[in-house]
Design an enzyme around this catalytic site. Sequence first.
Site, short mmCIF file in Angstrom:
data_model
loop_
_atom_site.label_atom_id
_atom_site.label_comp_id
_atom_site.label_asym_id
_atom_site.label_seq_id
_atom_site.Cartn_x
_atom_site.Cartn_y
_atom_site.Cartn_z
N ARG A 178 -54.55 78.36 -26.08
CA ARG A 178 -53.70 78.69 -24.93
C ARG A 178 -52.28 78.18 -25.17
O ARG A 178 -52.06 77.15 -25.79
CB ARG A 178 -54.24 78.04 -23.66
CG ARG A 178 -55.50 78.67 -23.14
CD ARG A 178 -55.96 77.95 -21.89
NE ARG A 178 -55.07 78.19 -20.76
CZ ARG A 178 -55.14 77.53 -19.62
NH1 ARG A 178 -56.01 76.56 -19.46
NH2 ARG A 178 -54.32 77.81 -18.63
N GLY B 34 -64.41 77.82 -37.32
CA GLY B 34 -63.08 77.55 -36.78
C GLY B 34 -62.73 76.08 -37.00
O GLY B 34 -62.03 75.47 -36.21
N ALA B 35 -63.21 75.54 -38.13
CA ALA B 35 -63.11 74.10 -38.39
C ALA B 35 -61.70 73.63 -38.68
O ALA B 35 -61.42 72.43 -38.60
CB ALA B 35 -64.03 73.72 -39.55
N HIS C 226 -65.94 78.55 -16.43
CA HIS C 226 -65.08 77.68 -17.23
C HIS C 226 -63.63 78.14 -17.17
O HIS C 226 -62.92 78.13 -18.17
CB HIS C 226 -65.58 77.65 -18.68
CG HIS C 226 -64.86 76.68 -19.56
ND1 HIS C 226 -64.73 75.35 -19.26
CD2 HIS C 226 -64.23 76.85 -20.75
CE1 HIS C 226 -64.05 74.74 -20.22
NE2 HIS C 226 -63.72 75.63 -21.14
N GLY D 283 -57.12 73.62 -34.05
CA GLY D 283 -56.76 72.44 -33.27
C GLY D 283 -57.97 71.69 -32.75
O GLY D 283 -58.02 70.46 -32.80
N ILE E 79 -67.50 77.79 -27.67
CA ILE E 79 -66.32 77.15 -27.08
C ILE E 79 -65.18 78.13 -26.90
O ILE E 79 -64.35 77.98 -26.01
CB ILE E 79 -65.87 75.98 -27.98
CG1 ILE E 79 -66.97 74.94 -28.11
CG2 ILE E 79 -64.58 75.34 -27.47
CD1 ILE E 79 -66.72 73.91 -29.21
N MET F 262 -61.13 68.52 -25.72
CA MET F 262 -62.13 69.56 -25.92
C MET F 262 -63.03 69.23 -27.11
O MET F 262 -64.24 69.45 -27.06
CB MET F 262 -61.45 70.92 -26.14
CG MET F 262 -62.42 72.09 -26.25
SD MET F 262 -63.38 72.40 -24.75
CE MET F 262 -65.04 72.08 -25.34
N ASN G 204 -59.59 86.83 -29.05
CA ASN G 204 -60.78 86.02 -29.26
C ASN G 204 -62.08 86.80 -29.13
O ASN G 204 -63.09 86.45 -29.75
CB ASN G 204 -60.78 84.84 -28.30
CG ASN G 204 -59.74 83.80 -28.67
OD1 ASN G 204 -59.06 83.93 -29.69
ND2 ASN G 204 -59.59 82.78 -27.86
N ASN H 131 -62.53 80.59 -25.90
CA ASN H 131 -62.19 81.11 -24.57
C ASN H 131 -61.82 82.59 -24.60
O ASN H 131 -61.38 83.08 -25.63
CB ASN H 131 -61.03 80.30 -23.99
CG ASN H 131 -61.51 79.01 -23.34
OD1 ASN H 131 -62.51 79.01 -22.63
ND2 ASN H 131 -60.81 77.93 -23.62
#
EC number: 1.1.1.37
Length: 358
Positions: free
Chosen positions: A126, A53-54, A222, A57, A162, A273, A139, A164
């Site tokens: 989000r 996921g490089a 989280h 964001g 990471i 993040m 996700n 979510n």
Amino acid sequence: MEFRGDANKRIAMISAHLQPSFTPQMEAKNSVMGRENCRAKGGNPGFKVAILGAAGGIGQSLSLLMKMNPLVSLLHLYDVVNAPGVTADVSHMDTGAVVRGFLGAKQLEDALTGMDLVIIPAGVPRKPGMTRDDLFKINAGIVKTLCEGVAKCCPNAIVNLISNPVNSTVAIAAEVFKKAGTYDPKKLLGVTTLDVARANTFVAEVLGLDPREVDVPVVGGHAGVTILPLLSQVKPPSSFTPSEIEYLTNRIQNGGTEVVEAKAGAGSATLSMAYAAAKFADACLRGLRGDANVIECSFVASQVTELAFFATKVRLGRTGAEEVFQLGPLNEYERVGLEKAKEELAGSIQKGVDFIRK
């Protein structure tokens, strides 16, 4: 003519990271870039890290920060779009890590083969009005696919998750690894470092201190009420009024929403993040190196409560989370908060389990 041939070979190697078709199998045939200890050009031996996921964001900033980490010798950047561009950009930084890009599902296995640490920020961000659980349907499938690749290509890697909702995606990853017969609970780490960073920052503001001098344990999960800062255990030891406790707890729990609303539809907490993810990844790499007393909070398989997963402080080492610490003494406010957190967490964890077992 031999000199020209060598020069052409060097040029081909230097430009190879811009070609998504370049694979570890091809690398192994190369006498320079396939060195046994995977040295960066002119650098010291280090660790092989993949970011899945490089181009997102979080992923872009995280890629930059990991390129700056001296413990990284090889950095694989994977995404389904825009990976070559991010790779080219980051690769121009004059730090030691060699950078290679991988594009699309067909190159996922090449991106993962031989990795020591896999960081997964992949997924949709989000937006205003969304909760982390609103992200689940999209996700969850992404995490499942990526973790299947991890199980196949680098089953011994430490995984920093990471994507979510972490309260559910860690359970998804665990079930995928169990199905593949590769599950090691010590190596699956949900990243909750941003909750700790926010807690340190907000508490420092109230106390008038430098955030770097403050340590706030944040336990539970989280998302929302599952994020439980233990203000009674703050270092340096501090006391707070009931109104301060309420203010700090609410702000820490809703820090993500604060950023989403401030960006007014233009994104989520991507920069902070990425910082938190890089900080936690660095701790994992120091643990892999054998450094002593590397302690961070993380959402991990746990026996601290009756839940299968729970965020507490852990000691990181060569095999991942080598020690999971107990909660310590809680005050009445924290005990009430813990029960609320556990109730919410139980459903989120089960949701992740059911997604794979359905």
